[in-house]
Write a protein that holds these residues in place. Structure first.
Motif, PDB file in Angstrom:
ATOM      1  N   THR A  43       0.829  -1.209   0.000  1.00  0.00           N
ATOM      2  CA  THR A  43       0.000   0.000   0.000  1.00  0.00           C
ATOM      3  C   THR A  43       0.863   1.259   0.000  1.00  0.00           C
ATOM      4  O   THR A  43       0.485   2.268  -0.582  1.00  0.00           O
ATOM      5  N   LEU A  44       2.019   1.170   0.656  1.00  0.00           N
ATOM      6  CA  LEU A  44       2.936   2.328   0.678  1.00  0.00           C
ATOM      7  C   LEU A  44       3.628   2.531  -0.662  1.00  0.00           C
ATOM      8  O   LEU A  44       3.887   3.652  -1.079  1.00  0.00           O
ATOM      9  N   SER A  45       3.951   1.423  -1.302  1.00  0.00           N
ATOM     10  CA  SER A  45       4.666   1.489  -2.578  1.00  0.00           C
ATOM     11  C   SER A  45       4.156   0.365  -3.476  1.00  0.00           C
ATOM     12  O   SER A  45       4.733  -0.735  -3.493  1.00  0.00           O
ATOM     13  N   PRO A  46       3.102   0.622  -4.212  1.00  0.00           N
ATOM     14  CA  PRO A  46       2.546  -0.428  -5.072  1.00  0.00           C
ATOM     15  C   PRO A  46       3.583  -0.952  -6.078  1.00  0.00           C
ATOM     16  O   PRO A  46       4.275  -0.166  -6.715  1.00  0.00           O
ATOM     17  N   PRO A  47       3.712  -2.271  -6.154  1.00  0.00           N
ATOM     18  CA  PRO A  47       4.706  -2.852  -7.071  1.00  0.00           C
ATOM     19  C   PRO A  47       4.273  -2.700  -8.529  1.00  0.00           C
ATOM     20  O   PRO A  47       3.088  -2.604  -8.828  1.00  0.00           O
ATOM     21  N   GLU A  48       5.275  -2.685  -9.405  1.00  0.00           N
ATOM     22  CA  GLU A  48       4.992  -2.608 -10.841  1.00  0.00           C
ATOM     23  C   GLU A  48       4.345  -3.897 -11.320  1.00  0.00           C
ATOM     24  O   GLU A  48       3.524  -3.904 -12.219  1.00  0.00           O
ATOM     25  N   LYS A  49       4.765  -5.009 -10.708  1.00  0.00           N
ATOM     26  CA  LYS A  49       4.296  -6.328 -11.116  1.00  0.00           C
ATOM     27  C   LYS A  49       3.791  -7.061  -9.872  1.00  0.00           C
ATOM     28  O   LYS A  49       4.449  -7.066  -8.837  1.00  0.00           O
ATOM     29  N   THR A  50       2.629  -7.677  -9.968  1.00  0.00           N
ATOM     30  CA  THR A  50       2.055  -8.401  -8.841  1.00  0.00           C
ATOM     31  C   THR A  50       2.776  -9.736  -8.659  1.00  0.00           C
ATOM     32  O   THR A  50       3.042 -10.439  -9.627  1.00  0.00           O
ATOM     33  N   LEU A  51       3.073 -10.037  -7.410  1.00  0.00           N
ATOM     34  CA  LEU A  51       3.720 -11.308  -7.087  1.00  0.00           C
ATOM     35  C   LEU A  51       2.683 -12.301  -6.587  1.00  0.00           C
ATOM     36  O   LEU A  51       1.662 -11.909  -6.026  1.00  0.00           O
ATOM     37  N   ALA A  52       2.981 -13.553  -6.770  1.00  0.00           N
ATOM     38  CA  ALA A  52       2.112 -14.601  -6.227  1.00  0.00           C
ATOM     39  C   ALA A  52       2.155 -14.515  -4.694  1.00  0.00           C
ATOM     40  O   ALA A  52       3.188 -14.155  -4.124  1.00  0.00           O
ATOM     41  N   PRO A  53       1.051 -14.850  -4.016  1.00  0.00           N
ATOM     42  CA  PRO A  53       1.015 -14.759  -2.556  1.00  0.00           C
ATOM     43  C   PRO A  53       2.132 -15.537  -1.861  1.00  0.00           C
ATOM     44  O   PRO A  53       2.687 -15.071  -0.861  1.00  0.00           O
ATOM     45  N   ASP A  54       2.486 -16.722  -2.381  1.00  0.00           N
ATOM     46  CA  ASP A  54       3.556 -17.490  -1.731  1.00  0.00           C
ATOM     47  C   ASP A  54       4.905 -16.795  -1.888  1.00  0.00           C
ATOM     48  O   ASP A  54       5.761 -16.875  -1.009  1.00  0.00           O
ATOM     49  N   ILE A  55       5.111 -16.086  -2.983  1.00  0.00           N
ATOM     50  CA  ILE A  55       6.366 -15.349  -3.177  1.00  0.00           C
ATOM     51  C   ILE A  55       6.397 -14.134  -2.244  1.00  0.00           C
ATOM     52  O   ILE A  55       7.427 -13.840  -1.627  1.00  0.00           O
ATOM     53  N   GLU A  56       5.266 -13.450  -2.106  1.00  0.00           N
ATOM     54  CA  GLU A  56       5.181 -12.329  -1.165  1.00  0.00           C
ATOM     55  C   GLU A  56       5.500 -12.811   0.251  1.00  0.00           C
ATOM     56  O   GLU A  56       6.239 -12.160   0.987  1.00  0.00           O
TER      57      GLU A  56
END
Length: 146
Positions: A43-56
């Motif tokens: 939320t503070l710094s939205p990523p350019e590319k979404t990561l899979a939940p397990d990678i997050e």
């Protein structure tokens, strides 16, 4: 490395009852705080590319436990070195000054082949391993002189 000034993050921190920051802080430093989760970082710094939940989840774990993981790797490397420190078959554990009776009994019963193996015996302390290494080295030097 992206740094946030306190005014950019303190409102978010206050909203989750986390202590505010007084100096510039990176996302990594924020994520190391126990009350901060990866979703808040997004939320503070939205990523350019979404990561899979397990990678997050893996990113969060690695950042939060980086110091602990590093210490465990260091310890594993030290133990690996100790595997190479052989204990002679005729090693007299009773001659090692400072070993407790419990430690002495365990060593005499199990007769480890090397210091690394001795270190994995339940109840064998780092201090006992140090005493064994010193005694082993003394014996080795005395044999070299003789």
């Amino acid at each position: 490395m992206l740094q946030f000034i306190p005014s950019e993050v303190n409102e978010t921190l206050t909203a989750i009852n986390a202590p505010p920051v007084s100096e510039n802080i990176s996302l990594e430093q924020l994520l190391k705080r126990p009350e901060i989760v990866y979703n808040l970082i997004k939320t503070l710094s939205p990523p350019e590319k979404t990561l899979a939940p397990d990678i997050e989840n893996q990113v969060e774990i690695q950042v939060k436990y980086e110091g602990y993981i590093f210490k465990q790797i260091e310890m594993a490397e030290k133990l690996k070195k100790l595997e190479g420190k052989k204990i002679p078959d005729n090693f007299d554990y009773a001659s090692v000054n400072g070993l407790s009776t419990e430690v002495l009994e365990k060593l005499q019963k199990i007769m480890p082949a090397n210091i690394g193996q001795a270190g994995r015996i339940q109840g064998i302390t780092p201090a006992a391993l140090s005493l064994m290494l010193i005694s082993r080295e003394k014996s080795r030097r005395q044999e070299a002189i003789a």
